[in-house]
Write an enzyme that holds these catalytic residues in place. Structure first.
Site, short mmCIF file in Angstrom:
data_model
loop_
_atom_site.label_atom_id
_atom_site.label_comp_id
_atom_site.label_asym_id
_atom_site.label_seq_id
_atom_site.Cartn_x
_atom_site.Cartn_y
_atom_site.Cartn_z
N CYS A 81 38.10 52.08 36.72
CA CYS A 81 38.00 50.76 36.07
C CYS A 81 37.13 50.81 34.83
O CYS A 81 37.00 49.81 34.11
CB CYS A 81 37.45 49.73 37.05
SG CYS A 81 38.37 49.66 38.58
N HIS A 101 41.29 41.29 35.70
CA HIS A 101 40.78 42.67 35.65
C HIS A 101 41.95 43.67 35.60
O HIS A 101 42.25 44.33 36.60
CB HIS A 101 39.89 42.89 36.87
CG HIS A 101 39.22 44.22 36.95
ND1 HIS A 101 38.95 45.01 35.84
CD2 HIS A 101 38.75 44.92 38.02
CE1 HIS A 101 38.35 46.13 36.25
NE2 HIS A 101 38.23 46.11 37.55
#
Ligand code: COA
Length: 388
Positions: free
Chosen positions: A87, A336
């Site tokens: 991420c 996200h």
């Protein structure tokens, strides 16, 4: 080392974007950033693209070349490199672009970040995200990211008395900010009661403690600072860049409530920028789960270890608080798309520093910090930016 500035930004809408393909999203973000900067394709020295798992999410690898090709630059043969760090892929791509200009090798670099996560089922997305955890010690046994962060939350509650209400308040704040962001996945406010009563995902984290599964892309154009004013009268300088790593598996950490990779990355960035946490006016931090924002504000030094929950309760991080955090809505409400997140955070910081954040504008925003994490904290990247 040369100074580096952001001279262009571009973002797509974040959400479940069924009608847009992977390449449409990244070229939309890239085209917006290039248009915003006023550069031409011929001036681009290199491209860095953050993407965590395009192979599993959309069946496409070889992203560096693909993005240059889809952008219409194949005839220019621009060096284009995909960067991966779970991420934190986007933040790492920003840092690679930054380093390549700071070193004197490149003058103008386009950085992109993308993930299209909704083309697979939720179960498949969860499995793909879990590849960023330790396969032998964690994912093989069925642990997922909500599970890992739930363990961090349990420990934080045990050690410091952090409450479920304080976790929920992070979500309430970020949804409030997200409601003001036209590109956010969730443009709706939520109440504390809704957050506390949401379906349980991994105790103590409910649905509204989690960031969602998101499609989206972001892009920025970086330029050697000495040439930046040729393109824009509002260049935003990167005054500090730091990166850290840690054990992949949570159980091997010194303390699971502290992301030492963040502490290390922040130390590097603060030192380079010659600032302290007190000098930061606002920040975009990696709130993949509500507990992650509480750990982040502690590890970045905005508050003491263990006092993150109280700081949230006392509204220190709201839009009009002492240090506004996640003015964009954060990962929680803005969304996200894992490979895009680190780049999108820089887009928000630049909008704020240019004074272009409309209803989300932080008053007197002078220095902003972006904090991007990979996995449960095995990678962290911190950037500090200031207007020139
Ligand atoms: N926040 C707010 N609302 C959410 C949400 C979230 N995180 N996730 C889903 N929703 C909403 C959806 O919009 C939908 O609303 P609707 O019924 O009004 O359309 C509803 O909740 C159900 O959505 P659905 O897609 O069925 O949820 P799900 O149960 O499949 O997924 C999670 C929910 C929390 C499991 C999923 O979002 C998730 O896995 N999040 C974590 C992602 C992650 O680990 N990222 C990496 C971090 S390191």
């Amino acid at each position: 080392m040369r100074d580096v500035a952001v001279i262009g930004i571009g973002l797509t809408k974040f959400g479940e974007l069924w009608d847009k393909s992977f390449r449409q999203l990244i070229t939309e973000a890239g085209a917006k950033a290039i248009l915003d900067s006023g550069i031409s394709g011929e001036e681009i020295d290199a491209m860095y693209i953050g993407s965590m798992s395009s192979g599993r999410f959309v069946g496409q690898e070889h992203i560096g070349a693909l993005v240059a090709d889809a952008s219409g630059f194949s005839h220019l043969h621009i060096p284009s490199t995909r960067v991966e760090g779970a991420c934190a892929s986007g933040g790492l791509a920003v840092r690679q672009g930054y380093l390549s200009i700071a070193s004197g090798i490149n003058d103008i670099v386009v950085v992109g970040g993308i993930e299209k996560m909704n083309d697979v089922s939720g179960t498949s997305a969860t499995g793909t995200l879990a590849t960023a955890a330790d396969q032998e010690w964690e994912s093989f046994f069925g642990v997922t990211f909500p599970g890992l962060y739930a363990m961090i939350a349990q420990r934080h509650m045990h050690e410091y008395g952090t409450t479920k209400e304080q976790l929920a308040q992070v979500a309430v704040k970020n949804h409030k900010n997200g409601a003001l962001n036209p590109n956010a996945q969730y443009r709706r406010e939520i109440t504390l009661e809704q957050a506390l009563k949401a379906t349980m995902v991994a105790e103590p984290l409910g649905l509204l403690d989690c960031s969602p599964v998101t499609d989206g892309a972001a892009s920025i154009v970086l330029c050697a600072a000495e040439k930046a004013k040729k393109y824009t009268d509002k260049p935003i300088k990167i005054i500090g860049s730091g990166q850290g790593s840690d054990t992949l598996a949570l159980h091997s950490r010194r303390d699971i409530c502290t992301l030492d990779a963040t502490v290390h990355a922040a130390k590097m960035a603060y030192k380079q920028a010659k600032v302290t946490p007190k000098d930061i006016d606002f920040a975009e931090v990696h709130d993949c789960f509500t507990i992650a924002e509480i750990c982040a504000i502690e590890d970045l030094g905005f508050v003491k270890k263990g006092e993150g929950g109280k700081a949230i309760e006392n509204n220190i991080t709201t839009l009009d608080g002492q240090i506004p955090v996640n003015t964009s809505g954060g990962l929680k409400a803005k969304g996200h798309p894992v490979g895009a997140t680190g780049v999108a955070q820089i887009v928000e910081i630049v909008e704020q520093l240019r004074g272009e954040a409309d209803e989300r504008q932080v008053k007197d925003a002078r220095i902003g910090l972006a904090h991007n994490v990979g996995g449960s904290g095995a990678t962290a990247v911190v950037h500090i930016l200031e207007g020139m």
